[in-house]
Design an enzyme around this catalytic site. Structure first.
Site, PDB file in Angstrom:
ATOM      1  N   LYS A 124      13.584  35.029 -57.360  1.00 31.73           N
ATOM      2  CA  LYS A 124      14.105  36.224 -57.758  1.00 31.73           C
ATOM      3  C   LYS A 124      14.185  36.606 -59.105  1.00 31.73           C
ATOM      4  O   LYS A 124      14.164  37.920 -59.401  1.00 31.73           O
ATOM      5  CB  LYS A 124      15.612  36.185 -57.155  1.00 31.73           C
ATOM      6  CG  LYS A 124      15.828  36.192 -55.921  1.00 31.73           C
ATOM      7  CD  LYS A 124      17.636  36.185 -55.611  1.00 31.73           C
ATOM      8  CE  LYS A 124      17.587  35.840 -54.168  1.00 31.73           C
ATOM      9  NZ  LYS A 124      19.091  35.367 -53.884  1.00 31.73           N
ATOM     10  N   ARG A 125      13.985  35.543 -59.871  1.00 32.94           N
ATOM     11  CA  ARG A 125      13.929  35.764 -61.370  1.00 32.94           C
ATOM     12  C   ARG A 125      12.602  36.158 -61.937  1.00 32.94           C
ATOM     13  O   ARG A 125      12.519  36.539 -63.108  1.00 32.94           O
ATOM     14  CB  ARG A 125      14.602  34.888 -62.086  1.00 32.94           C
ATOM     15  CG  ARG A 125      16.160  34.720 -62.211  1.00 32.94           C
ATOM     16  CD  ARG A 125      16.892  33.414 -62.103  1.00 32.94           C
ATOM     17  NE  ARG A 125      16.316  32.638 -61.219  1.00 32.94           N
ATOM     18  CZ  ARG A 125      16.941  32.442 -60.188  1.00 32.94           C
ATOM     19  NH1 ARG A 125      17.819  33.135 -59.656  1.00 32.94           N
ATOM     20  NH2 ARG A 125      16.442  31.381 -59.245  1.00 32.94           N
TER      21      ARG A 125
END
Ligand code: GLU
Ligand code: ZN
Length: 482
Positions: free
Chosen positions: A253-254
């Protein structure tokens, strides 16, 4: 077989990411292909992490992609509300029912106690997991814990058998009993967990097909247990392949590459993003890589999704975006470029009729080579206001000889009867190439820098025509006095 009902049920934390949007797209495609219903549900039961801005971003992302939902936020539906934060009562009712029926129990173990036991299991090379400590507490034991002020979580009593399902993507899957210990469904503070709210709503909303990322595969046995304990029909499950990023690592996600908004801001088209995301695990066949949302819906078959990890290839994504840019008609493309030029201060708001005309003509010059809309400011900015010549371009091309070339170019086009690309080209070639004996690159490079400020630009002669005689001459003159 009952009509297909699928759901996309993200938690509104952070910004939408590529994997999540791919999940939405495949659910939508499966619903549209089967004539089923696409339910959009917001799993916002984690008040510490959920945010309203993230909720808005989710809705905007689906809208931007033209993924319409049949039931969900803002449009409602027969199973309203579609935000779990507004359905809390129903989860409490189910949790109580499971307790009453002895299918769940209160567990008073503290996190420290649980961790200590896991540690022992690891040392003894046993699978760490809840060992059933509180499964059969006596009334006295419960009273003693309560007297200590302990707060209980609610745990599900896992039925004693193995778990299997025929995954729509991965085929038959079998998980052994001992790999799925009793699990928590309600926190000690009363907050219901994903393990409870997700299957409870899937049951309430009549979901028939659960399509989601492979990262959730390990939660499926627990969900199967919930269906069993709640006497509800079990949906089909399909787990979509991982999306891999740089270095063949799972796209997290990052990862900057995973941030979906970044694509919107860089001027990827919704058509292209839907097209490219569909390729992450699916293929329309015949080596075709260019297709519309409608074609995706017409052809999507969940059983042909490839279970092996899909690689997110930014180059390919860009190139498909370029394909889509070329496929747009000129008015459409022009209109889509406008907000980017406004954002970058190239155009005002509203855009004048004259600038719009100019933009339309200029867009035609760059349509072939635009890969993302945000390149338009750099490519076309020189047409709409004063230019700043790139220092590096000036140094390389506006040296002594360059300035001479520019002066000759100005003289050559100053009195052309018609200031058209064709006439300009003819005059510059005659003067710079034929008379002065310069190679075309040496001849036109300095002129390009003088006119556009850059070494790479839309076609030079057309650009000069668009700028007009007066402005072209002004720039050619200005470049000589640097
Ligand atoms: N709210 C869950 C998530 O965002 C949904 C997972 C699922 O599709 O079951 O991970
Ligand atoms: Zn316990």
């Amino acid at each position: 077989m009952s009509a297909v009902r699928v759901r996309f049920c993200p938690s509104p934390t952070g910004t939408p990411h590529v994997g999540m949007v791919r999940t939405a797209l495949f659910n939508w495609a499966h619903a549209r292909h089967t004539g089923g219903t696409f339910v959009f549900r917001i799993e916002d039961t984690d008040s510490a992490r959920d945010s309203e801005s993230s909720y808005e971003a989710l809705l905007n992302t689906l809208r931007w992609l033209h993924l319409d939902w049949d039931e969900g936020p803002e449009i409602g539906g027969p199973h309203e509300p579609y935000r779990q934060s507004q359905r809390l009562e129903s989860y409490a009712v189910v949790a109580q029912r499971l307790l009453d029926e002895g299918k769940a129990y209160r567990c008073y173990c503290t996190p420290e106690e649980l961790e200590a036991r896991r540690e022992i299991a690891r040392r003894e090379k046993r699978q760490p997991g809840y060992e059933g400590t509180c499964r059969n507490l006596t009334a006295e034991q419960v009273a003693a814990y309560e007297a200590q002020g302990r707060k209980a979580v609610i745990r599900v009593r896992m039925p004693d058998h193995d778990w299997q399902w025929d995954d729509l993507v991965r085929g038959p899957i079998h998980v052994r009993d001992e790999h799925v210990p009793d699990f928590v469904i309600v926190r000690a503070n009363g907050e219901p967990l994903y393990t409870l709210v997700n299957p409870v709503d899937d049951i309430a909303m009549g979901i028939t097909d659960v399509l989601r990322g492979e990262d959730l595969l390990s939660s499926t046995p627990r969900q199967l247990a919930m269906y069993e304990l709640l006497d509800a029909p079990v949906p089909r499950f399909g787990h979509l392949p991982y999306v891999m990023g740089e270095g063949n690592k799972k796209l997290s996600k990052r990862d900057p590459q995973a941030d979906f908004n970044a694509y919107i801001e860089q001027g990827y088209l919704p058509e292209a993003m839907a097209n490219y995301l569909a390729l992450l695990g699916w293929s329309i066949g015949d080596d075709r890589e260019f297709f519309s949302l409608q074609e995706l819906a017409d052809n999507f078959d969940i059983s042909t999704v490839n279970p092996s990890p899909a690689r997110f290839d930014l180059k390919k994504c860009r190139s498909i975006n370029g394909d889509w840019i070329r496929a747009l008609d000129l008015d459409d493309l022009t209109a889509r470029i406008v907000p980017f030029l406004q954002r970058d201060g190239v155009l005002g708001d509203p855009v004048s009729e004259q600038h719009l005309e100019l933009l339309r003509a200029a867009t035609a010059l760059v349509q072939e080579r635009l890969e993302t809309l945000d390149q338009a400011s750099g490519m076309l900015g020189f047409l709409f206001g004063d230019i700043e010549i790139e220092p590096e371009a000036a140094e390389k091309l506006l040296d002594e000889q360059g300035v001479e070339v520019v002066a000759a170019a100005a003289a050559a086009v100053a009195d052309l009867p018609a200031f058209t690309a064709e006439e300009i080209q003819g005059a510059l070639r005659a003067r710079l190439v034929d008379d002065m004996g310069l190679k075309p690159k040496v001849a036109f490079g300095p002129v390009r820098v003088a006119i556009t400020g850059r070494r790479v630009s839309p076609p030079l002669f057309e650009s000069m025509e668009l700028l007009g005689r007066e402005e072209s001459l002004r720039r050619l003159t200005q470049a000589q006095s640097r």
